[in-house]
Design an enzyme around this catalytic site. Structure first.
Site, mmCIF file in Angstrom:
data_model
loop_
_atom_site.group_PDB
_atom_site.id
_atom_site.type_symbol
_atom_site.label_atom_id
_atom_site.label_comp_id
_atom_site.label_asym_id
_atom_site.label_seq_id
_atom_site.Cartn_x
_atom_site.Cartn_y
_atom_site.Cartn_z
ATOM 1 N N PHE A 179 3.819 6.400 -13.187
ATOM 2 C CA PHE A 179 2.359 6.444 -13.097
ATOM 3 C C PHE A 179 1.992 7.254 -11.860
ATOM 4 C CE2 PHE A 179 3.939 2.715 -10.900
ATOM 5 C CZ PHE A 179 3.227 2.695 -9.715
ATOM 6 N N HIS A 237 10.602 4.795 -3.147
ATOM 7 C CA HIS A 237 10.038 4.227 -1.922
ATOM 8 C C HIS A 237 9.776 2.730 -2.099
ATOM 9 C CE1 HIS A 237 7.012 5.472 -4.739
ATOM 10 N NE2 HIS A 237 5.984 5.010 -4.042
ATOM 11 N N ARG A 238 9.206 2.330 -3.254
ATOM 12 C CA ARG A 238 8.892 0.919 -3.478
ATOM 13 C C ARG A 238 10.164 0.105 -3.657
ATOM 14 N NH1 ARG A 238 5.232 1.627 -6.831
ATOM 15 N NH2 ARG A 238 3.560 1.529 -5.321
ATOM 16 N N ASP A 287 0.880 -1.168 0.000
ATOM 17 C CA ASP A 287 0.000 0.000 0.000
ATOM 18 C C ASP A 287 0.910 1.207 0.000
ATOM 19 O OD1 ASP A 287 -2.767 0.760 -0.162
ATOM 20 O OD2 ASP A 287 -2.500 1.777 1.738
#
Length: 197
Positions: free
Chosen positions: A153, A181-182, A70
């Site tokens: 995106f 971050h991911r 998330d």
């Protein structure tokens, strides 16, 4: 020994990203669409709660260990908004362009434009796992006055990275994965799964 896990997302980009990082550990990453797992309502008020809801749901239906992500954007001048509502900031069926337009409208010409992306990844061995593995990372930046770049995106076209003097949408996938971050959260998760596998 983890041989397979299900990724609680329909986003093929996320599936490819995680699969490539876990390839070295011989862990097969399967998207939840393989098992016709329906979307689950994200009723949490935090990224952690929503990631746990999604991971538990996928693990329960598939019987496999599950990973869920998330993530979202936090803008200081907007008291942390859009936060967990990042994907639906401009409404339930909002497009990326709608969300960006609403964000820029809310900020106006406010000189304070500091922001960060957050990503929370949750790994659950099974639906009733009492100790899920939680990895989280952030990526600091600023909100630009106008969108720029054609990659990525979401809010990437207005997420300006001062150290690189460009937006996230200007970066190649490889560049973005190395610092985002991911990408950071995935590295943490890969390390933890390596110990478990």
């Amino acid at each position: 020994m983890i041989k397979q896990l299900v990724l609680a997302t329909g986003n093929q980009g996320k599936v490819k990203e995680l699969a490539s990082m876990l390839d070295a550990f011989n862990i097969e990453v399967l998207p939840q669409s393989t098992f016709d797992v329906p979307e689950v309502a994200e009723t949490g008020t935090t990224f952690v709660e929503n990631a746990i809801i999604k991971a538990r749901h996928a693990a329960k239906i598939t019987g496999l260990p599950a990973v869920a992500d998330d993530s979202g954007l936090e803008v200081d001048a907007l008291n942390g908004a859009p936060g967990v509502y990042s994907a639906r900031f401009a409404g339930d069926d909002a497009s990326d362009a709608d969300n960006i337009a609403k964000l820029l409208q809310e900020l106006g010409d406010n000189p304070s434009r500091s922001a960060r992306f957050w990503c929370v990844l949750v790994f659950m061995k099974h639906a009733d796992d009492p100790t899920p593995v939680i990895c989280q990372a952030s990526w600091e930046g600023e909100i630009s006055l106008t969108p720029n770049g054609h990659g990525g995106f979401g809010y990437d076209p207005v997420f300006y990275v001062p150290s690189l003097d460009c937006t996230a949408a200007d970066l190649s996938k490889v560049q973005k994965n190395a610092i985002s971050h991911r990408g950071q959260a995935l590295k943490q998760l890969a390390e933890k799964l390596k110990v478990m596998s």
